[in-house]
Design a protein around this motif. Structure first.
Motif, short mmCIF file in Angstrom:
data_model
loop_
_atom_site.label_atom_id
_atom_site.label_comp_id
_atom_site.label_asym_id
_atom_site.label_seq_id
_atom_site.Cartn_x
_atom_site.Cartn_y
_atom_site.Cartn_z
N UNK A 259 0.82 -1.04 0.06
CA UNK A 259 0.16 -0.34 -0.19
C UNK A 259 0.94 1.23 0.05
N UNK A 260 1.91 0.99 -0.03
CA UNK A 260 3.12 2.37 -0.46
C UNK A 260 3.33 3.04 -1.52
N UNK A 261 3.48 3.97 -1.42
CA UNK A 261 4.37 4.34 -3.31
C UNK A 261 5.83 3.67 -3.48
N UNK A 262 4.86 3.39 -4.83
CA UNK A 262 6.44 2.64 -5.35
C UNK A 262 7.67 3.44 -5.32
N UNK A 263 8.92 3.47 -4.78
CA UNK A 263 10.09 4.53 -5.24
C UNK A 263 10.91 4.83 -6.06
N UNK A 264 11.01 6.31 -6.21
CA UNK A 264 10.95 5.86 -7.54
C UNK A 264 12.61 6.75 -7.29
N UNK A 265 13.58 6.68 -8.84
CA UNK A 265 15.38 7.07 -8.56
C UNK A 265 14.95 8.94 -9.29
N UNK A 266 15.71 9.53 -8.70
CA UNK A 266 15.83 10.97 -9.40
C UNK A 266 17.50 11.05 -10.66
N UNK A 267 17.10 11.18 -11.24
CA UNK A 267 18.88 10.51 -12.23
C UNK A 267 19.01 12.09 -12.17
N UNK A 268 18.56 12.63 -12.25
CA UNK A 268 19.61 14.36 -12.61
C UNK A 268 19.61 14.50 -10.75
N UNK A 269 19.62 14.30 -9.69
CA UNK A 269 20.21 14.78 -8.31
C UNK A 269 21.22 13.35 -7.87
N UNK A 270 21.03 12.34 -9.02
CA UNK A 270 22.13 11.02 -8.34
C UNK A 270 23.60 11.86 -8.42
N UNK A 271 24.37 11.05 -7.47
CA UNK A 271 25.63 11.90 -7.86
C UNK A 271 26.62 10.82 -8.18
#
Length: 271
Positions: A259-271
């Motif tokens: 029931x939780x939101x799917x965890x997404x990845x923000x490529x523009x913030x990745x180091x």
């Protein structure tokens, strides 16, 4: 097989482009979910039988497979095999290549797999379908049988070329055979965090198609090839970053299905 009160989640893993770690994702995610206590069945819909081989079974020596199941000659439960990674396997053989032609002559051909898996619902927590690298009737069967679809996406130039076509197919399936199908998003594979190129590719795909990018990205590592050759998943060996990524993905998906939101990845913030 004993039936119980489990609510089964059916996940299709699909991309018509080969070499995107699709089968690796099915095997590794299945093993990681099993390690979390989930009862898992993986379904090999690829006539090449790569998933079957990677889980320790020789497709050339099998007499029972998903081919006979789709043809209506065998119940799915009678073709299921055990694996060393804790999950069950509905295997494929090269005979599956002829199933496309057989199914095309049958009414309701897109529903063959859904009908075949129906008696197994409730016996597993998760069923993961490894769709072939094409958009033919076998992939349509996988998408029609599934509740959600995950798209492994290689982080390289022109990776988006097949995405648009796949998304059109998903929309057609939603309109015709499976209106409840949910597109979970793209899973970055063969990801190299040291380069801006990988992040740029993911950002482009996310923007171009408004497609969620799931976390964590799966890193590029030789451990995947070594594991496939040994007939086991990458989780069976020593600790490595690829196995860790699939464990995190499995944990994220279990929480999402709860029931939780799917965890997404923000490529523009990745180091």
């Amino acid at each position: 097989m004993r039936k119980d009160l489990r609510v089964t989640t059916v996940l299709a893993v699909a991309n018509q482009k080969g070499g995107v770690a699709k089968t690796t994702t099915v095997a590794s995610l299945g093993a990681a979910l099993s390690a979390l206590g989930q009862r898992v069945l993986v379904v090999d819909l690829d006539p090449q039988g790569c998933l079957t081989f990677s889980l320790g079974h020789n497709p050339d020596r099998l007499e029972r497979s998903v081919n006979e199941v789709l043809a209506g000659d065998l119940d799915a439960v009678d073709a299921v095999l055990k694996t060393d990674d804790g999950m069950d396997l509905l295997p494929a053989t090269i005979d599956l290549a002829g199933a496309e032609a057989l199914l095309l002559m049958r009414p309701g051909r897109e529903f063959a797999l859904k009908r075949a898996l129906s008696p197994l619902l409730g016996s597993y927590d998760v069923i993961i379908i490894d769709c072939p690298p094409s958009l033919g009737v076998l992939t349509l069967n996988g998408l029609t049988a599934a509740q959600s679809v995950l798209v492994p996406l290689q982080c390289e130039t022109l990776a988006h070329r097949g995405v648009g076509q796949l998304l059109r197919t998903v929309r057609e399936v939603q309109a015709i055979t499976n209106p409840d199908l949910v597109l979970l998003g793209a899973l970055p594979t063969l990801y190299d965090a040291r380069t801006t190129h990988s992040r740029d590719v993911l950002a482009d795909v996310s923007d171009r198609y408004s497609l969620a990018v799931l976390a964590p990205p799966i890193p590029r590592t030789v451990k995947f090839a070594e594991a496939s050759a040994s007939g086991a998943t990458v989780l069976a060996g020593r600790k490595n970053k690829g196995a860790d990524a699939y464990r995190e993905l499995a944990d994220n998906l279990v929480k999402h299905w709860a029931g939780n939101e799917v965890v997404t990845f923000a490529p523009e913030l990745a180091l």
